[in-house]
Design a protein around this motif. Structure first.
Motif, PDB file in Angstrom:
ATOM      1  N   ASP A   1      45.893 -20.142 -39.765  1.00 28.65           N
ATOM      2  CA  ASP A   1      47.181 -19.702 -39.913  1.00 28.65           C
ATOM      3  C   ASP A   1      47.573 -18.824 -38.630  1.00 28.65           C
ATOM      4  OD1 ASP A   1      46.168 -17.040 -40.621  1.00 28.65           O
ATOM      5  OD2 ASP A   1      46.694 -17.517 -42.600  1.00 28.65           O
ATOM      6  N   THR A   2      46.684 -18.503 -37.893  1.00 28.81           N
ATOM      7  CA  THR A   2      47.110 -17.578 -36.755  1.00 28.81           C
ATOM      8  C   THR A   2      46.189 -17.914 -35.522  1.00 28.81           C
ATOM      9  OG1 THR A   2      47.662 -15.389 -36.131  1.00 28.81           O
ATOM     10  CG2 THR A   2      45.576 -15.550 -37.135  1.00 28.81           C
ATOM     11  N   VAL A   3      46.557 -17.602 -34.177  1.00 34.44           N
ATOM     12  CA  VAL A   3      45.704 -17.992 -33.177  1.00 34.44           C
ATOM     13  C   VAL A   3      45.828 -16.562 -32.424  1.00 34.44           C
ATOM     14  CG1 VAL A   3      45.690 -18.801 -30.769  1.00 34.44           C
ATOM     15  CG2 VAL A   3      46.303 -20.246 -32.647  1.00 34.44           C
ATOM     16  N   ILE A   4      44.405 -16.027 -32.082  1.00 31.77           N
ATOM     17  CA  ILE A   4      44.115 -14.925 -31.388  1.00 31.77           C
ATOM     18  C   ILE A   4      43.635 -15.519 -29.834  1.00 31.77           C
ATOM     19  CG2 ILE A   4      42.502 -13.098 -31.168  1.00 31.77           C
ATOM     20  CD1 ILE A   4      44.320 -13.144 -33.782  1.00 31.77           C
ATOM     21  N   PRO A   5      44.630 -15.137 -28.786  1.00 31.19           N
ATOM     22  CA  PRO A   5      44.261 -15.264 -27.570  1.00 31.19           C
ATOM     23  C   PRO A   5      43.103 -14.770 -27.043  1.00 31.19           C
ATOM     24  CG  PRO A   5      46.140 -13.874 -27.587  1.00 31.19           C
ATOM     25  CD  PRO A   5      45.611 -14.173 -29.169  1.00 31.19           C
ATOM     26  N   VAL A   6      42.478 -15.569 -26.171  1.00 29.59           N
ATOM     27  CA  VAL A   6      40.973 -15.080 -25.823  1.00 29.59           C
ATOM     28  C   VAL A   6      41.057 -13.843 -25.148  1.00 29.59           C
ATOM     29  CG1 VAL A   6      41.346 -16.270 -23.423  1.00 29.59           C
ATOM     30  CG2 VAL A   6      39.109 -16.333 -24.601  1.00 29.59           C
ATOM     31  N   GLU A   7      42.128 -13.602 -24.551  1.00 32.42           N
ATOM     32  CA  GLU A   7      42.035 -12.022 -23.835  1.00 32.42           C
ATOM     33  C   GLU A   7      41.837 -10.989 -25.000  1.00 32.42           C
ATOM     34  OE1 GLU A   7      44.095 -14.472 -23.699  1.00 32.42           O
ATOM     35  OE2 GLU A   7      44.646 -14.968 -21.427  1.00 32.42           O
ATOM     36  N   TRP A   8      41.975 -11.230 -26.127  1.00 27.41           N
ATOM     37  CA  TRP A   8      42.046 -10.141 -27.254  1.00 27.41           C
ATOM     38  C   TRP A   8      40.588 -10.105 -27.963  1.00 27.41           C
ATOM     39  CZ3 TRP A   8      46.953 -10.918 -30.588  1.00 27.41           C
ATOM     40  CH2 TRP A   8      48.300 -10.659 -29.567  1.00 27.41           C
ATOM     41  N   THR A   9      39.634 -11.060 -27.216  1.00 23.64           N
ATOM     42  CA  THR A   9      38.220 -11.153 -27.868  1.00 23.64           C
ATOM     43  C   THR A   9      37.308 -10.997 -26.514  1.00 23.64           C
ATOM     44  OG1 THR A   9      38.034 -13.665 -27.126  1.00 23.64           O
ATOM     45  CG2 THR A   9      39.389 -13.153 -29.095  1.00 23.64           C
ATOM     46  N   ASP A  10      35.970 -11.239 -26.902  1.00 23.10           N
ATOM     47  CA  ASP A  10      35.029 -11.408 -25.945  1.00 23.10           C
ATOM     48  C   ASP A  10      34.556 -12.722 -25.570  1.00 23.10           C
ATOM     49  OD1 ASP A  10      33.710 -12.500 -27.989  1.00 23.10           O
ATOM     50  OD2 ASP A  10      32.030 -11.221 -28.374  1.00 23.10           O
ATOM     51  N   GLY A  11      35.194 -13.720 -26.041  1.00 22.22           N
ATOM     52  CA  GLY A  11      35.207 -14.840 -25.416  1.00 22.22           C
ATOM     53  C   GLY A  11      33.963 -15.581 -26.025  1.00 22.22           C
ATOM     54  N   GLY A  12      33.186 -15.450 -27.001  1.00 23.04           N
ATOM     55  CA  GLY A  12      32.130 -15.808 -27.574  1.00 23.04           C
ATOM     56  C   GLY A  12      32.200 -17.407 -28.016  1.00 23.04           C
ATOM     57  N   ALA A  13      31.056 -18.133 -27.694  1.00 24.26           N
ATOM     58  CA  ALA A  13      31.198 -19.521 -27.994  1.00 24.26           C
ATOM     59  C   ALA A  13      30.506 -19.758 -29.430  1.00 24.26           C
ATOM     60  CB  ALA A  13      30.204 -20.206 -26.918  1.00 24.26           C
ATOM     61  N   GLU A  14      29.620 -18.913 -29.825  1.00 21.94           N
ATOM     62  CA  GLU A  14      28.867 -18.997 -31.072  1.00 21.94           C
ATOM     63  C   GLU A  14      29.375 -17.992 -32.159  1.00 21.94           C
ATOM     64  OE1 GLU A  14      25.054 -19.897 -29.616  1.00 21.94           O
ATOM     65  OE2 GLU A  14      26.291 -21.464 -29.055  1.00 21.94           O
ATOM     66  N   VAL A  15      29.611 -16.677 -31.663  1.00 20.93           N
ATOM     67  CA  VAL A  15      30.149 -15.913 -32.416  1.00 20.93           C
ATOM     68  C   VAL A  15      31.059 -15.180 -31.569  1.00 20.93           C
ATOM     69  CG1 VAL A  15      29.829 -13.580 -33.697  1.00 20.93           C
ATOM     70  CG2 VAL A  15      28.176 -15.521 -33.738  1.00 20.93           C
ATOM     71  N   VAL A  16      32.577 -14.931 -32.293  1.00 22.54           N
ATOM     72  CA  VAL A  16      33.507 -14.349 -31.372  1.00 22.54           C
ATOM     73  C   VAL A  16      33.836 -12.641 -31.889  1.00 22.54           C
ATOM     74  CG1 VAL A  16      35.397 -15.294 -32.809  1.00 22.54           C
ATOM     75  CG2 VAL A  16      35.651 -14.520 -30.330  1.00 22.54           C
ATOM     76  N   ARG A  17      33.898 -11.937 -31.012  1.00 21.68           N
ATOM     77  CA  ARG A  17      34.156 -10.600 -31.323  1.00 21.68           C
ATOM     78  C   ARG A  17      35.769 -10.234 -31.164  1.00 21.68           C
ATOM     79  NH1 ARG A  17      34.164  -5.424 -28.991  1.00 21.68           N
ATOM     80  NH2 ARG A  17      33.359  -3.608 -30.449  1.00 21.68           N
ATOM     81  N   ILE A  18      36.454 -10.135 -32.001  1.00 19.56           N
ATOM     82  CA  ILE A  18      37.985 -10.158 -32.068  1.00 19.56           C
ATOM     83  C   ILE A  18      38.404  -8.298 -32.136  1.00 19.56           C
ATOM     84  CG2 ILE A  18      40.250 -10.633 -33.212  1.00 19.56           C
ATOM     85  CD1 ILE A  18      38.681 -13.305 -33.978  1.00 19.56           C
ATOM     86  N   THR A  19      39.116  -7.750 -31.020  1.00 19.43           N
ATOM     87  CA  THR A  19      39.477  -6.604 -30.978  1.00 19.43           C
ATOM     88  C   THR A  19      40.897  -6.417 -31.283  1.00 19.43           C
ATOM     89  OG1 THR A  19      39.804  -7.023 -28.746  1.00 19.43           O
ATOM     90  CG2 THR A  19      37.702  -6.167 -29.244  1.00 19.43           C
ATOM     91  N   ARG A  20      41.527  -7.210 -31.314  1.00 23.99           N
ATOM     92  CA  ARG A  20      43.169  -7.134 -31.687  1.00 23.99           C
ATOM     93  C   ARG A  20      43.639  -8.209 -32.643  1.00 23.99           C
ATOM     94  NH1 ARG A  20      47.817  -6.900 -27.328  1.00 23.99           N
ATOM     95  NH2 ARG A  20      49.635  -7.380 -28.942  1.00 23.99           N
TER      96      ARG A  20
END
Ligand code: AMP
Ligand code: MG
Length: 399
Positions: A103-122
């Motif tokens: 239900d939402t999209v987090i742009p890659v710029e707000w993350t570490d860009g991970g392929a297996e696990v992603v760390r979302i900062t915002r």
């Protein structure tokens, strides 16, 4: 003498817009829609991502940073409809369909860009960076009304809602014929007394600028029979005909002579300068013919004043002439009483206002001043003097 507006109204009252045809998109470019275009589907057709990033459930983000396993990728064009499991993210590209459950999209710029696990900062609320189905166009909506000229954006619109072809009025095919025994084609050698035919090239180009398809024919001489025969041939394929020359008061006025039987073409003096002798009629009761004067500047001005609105009308557009602006006149002008005067001029825009400078050469044979002009000052019949600094109407010539 007729007023300019009277002659134009008479012409327009006798025209019928061309019959619509269906043309493939690219051939339809520049033509005018004959029917409205409605969207058969929503646009966008499906919910999709506005960014490259991660599709998630907003509720899964909780305290930041959030760390979520990535279950896969979905790119634009992917057809997969796999649901995203709770507590997971899917890597998503711009234009890709939103996976069910997200239900939402987090742009890659707000993350570490991970392929297996992603760390979302915002974090973001539900609906973030999602382009909803139908938010551009709803199925059934009119996206282009009838009468729209199909420029780049309008053709793009029609393609976006899936039409391979469109119902349009075709470009009017306009035969352009010059008359005069003195004429030769550019490139030919001239004898003394001969000139190169400029009108047919000029008017063929003006037809194209007005949205028509010119059919330029080689010049005709001054024999009425030949002119009649040539016009008869044009009737087989032309939607309108323009002739130049042979309509004034001389003894060799071939176009007038060609119609001396009466009826088909009416010849008038129109209260204008340049361009006083004009003729108009319907050949075979259907094909409009404009018999313009021979002097090149007269022919050009006549085209813009009478033929341009007519060609627009045939295409299903409002029969407007050239667009005009109000400009401050840089010098004092005098004008003959009783004639609508069109002066070749240079229009400039400085300090938030238009200024117009009339060309010094205003003869109806003086092509150089016309070729150097970007405007025509219009002085109404009842005005005989325009003081320097006064405001005048200026028609903008096509650039
Ligand atoms: P007319 O109305 O036929 O007497 O022509 C008036 C003037 O325009 C004459 O000087 C002609 O030589 C000139 N003229 C006519 N037709 C053309 C043309 N196609 N190209 C250039 N000049 C022309
Ligand atoms: Mg002539």
């Amino acid at each position: 003498m007729r007023r300019v507006s009277e002659h134009l109204s008479e012409i327009l009252s006798r025209l019928t817009p061309l019959t619509p045809v269906r043309l493939p998109l690219l051939e339809a470019a520049g033509t005018v829609l004959a029917e409205p275009v409605t969207a058969p589907v929503d646009l966008p057709p499906f919910d999709n991502s506005a960014m490259d990033g991660y599709a998630v459930r907003a509720a899964d983000l909780g305290a930041l940073p959030a760390v979520l396993p990535v279950t896969g990728d979905v790119a634009a064009g992917d057809l997969g409809r796999a649901e995203i499991p709770p507590g997971r993210a899917v890597r998503i590209m711009t234009g890709a369909p939103l996976p069910p459950g997200a239900d939402t999209v987090i742009p890659v710029e707000w993350t570490d860009g991970g392929a297996e696990v992603v760390r979302i900062t915002r974090g973001a609320p539900e609906g973030n960076y999602i382009r909803r189905a139908g938010e551009d166009v709803r199925a059934g909506a009119v996206v282009l009304p009838a009468g729209t000229r199909l420029g780049a954006a309008q053709l793009g619109m029609a393609a976006a809602v899936g039409y391979p072809d469109l119902p349009v009025r075709p470009r009017p095919r306009v035969a352009v014929l010059s008359t005069g025994d003195e004429l030769r084609d550019p490139g030919d050698t001239l004898e003394h007394g001969q000139i190169w035919d400029s009108n047919s090239f000029m008017l063929a180009t003006a037809v194209r600028e007005a949205g028509g398809e010119p059919l330029r024919q080689s010049f005709l001489g001054d024999d009425p029979k030949t002119v009649r025969e040539a016009l008869q041939e044009e009737l087989a394929h032309a939607d309108a005909i323009i002739t130049t020359g042979g309509v004034s008061m001389g003894v060799y006025d071939v176009v007038k002579a060609a119609f001396s039987g009466g009826g088909e073409v009416d010849f008038h003096k129109v209260a204008m300068r340049p361009g006083k002798p004009q003729g108009f009629g319907l050949l075979d009761g259907r094909c409009p013919i404009f018999t313009l004067p021979g002097n090149p500047v007269s022919a050009y001005v006549s085209f813009q004043v009478f033929v341009l609105p007519a060609l627009r009308y045939l295409q299903g557009l409002e029969p407007e002439g050239l667009p005009s602006v109000t400009a401050r006149c840089a010098s004092t002008l005098t004008s003959p009483s009783g004639l609508q005067h069109y002066l070749r001029a240079e229009l400039t825009f400085t300090d938030d206002a238009y200024t117009v400078r009339p060309a010094s050469a205003q003869g109806s044979h003086q092509m150089a001043a016309l070729a150097g002009a970007n405007g025509l000052i219009v002085i109404p019949p009842d005005v005989t003097e325009v003081p320097e600094g006064a405001f005048v109407e200026v028609l903008r010539l096509p650039s």
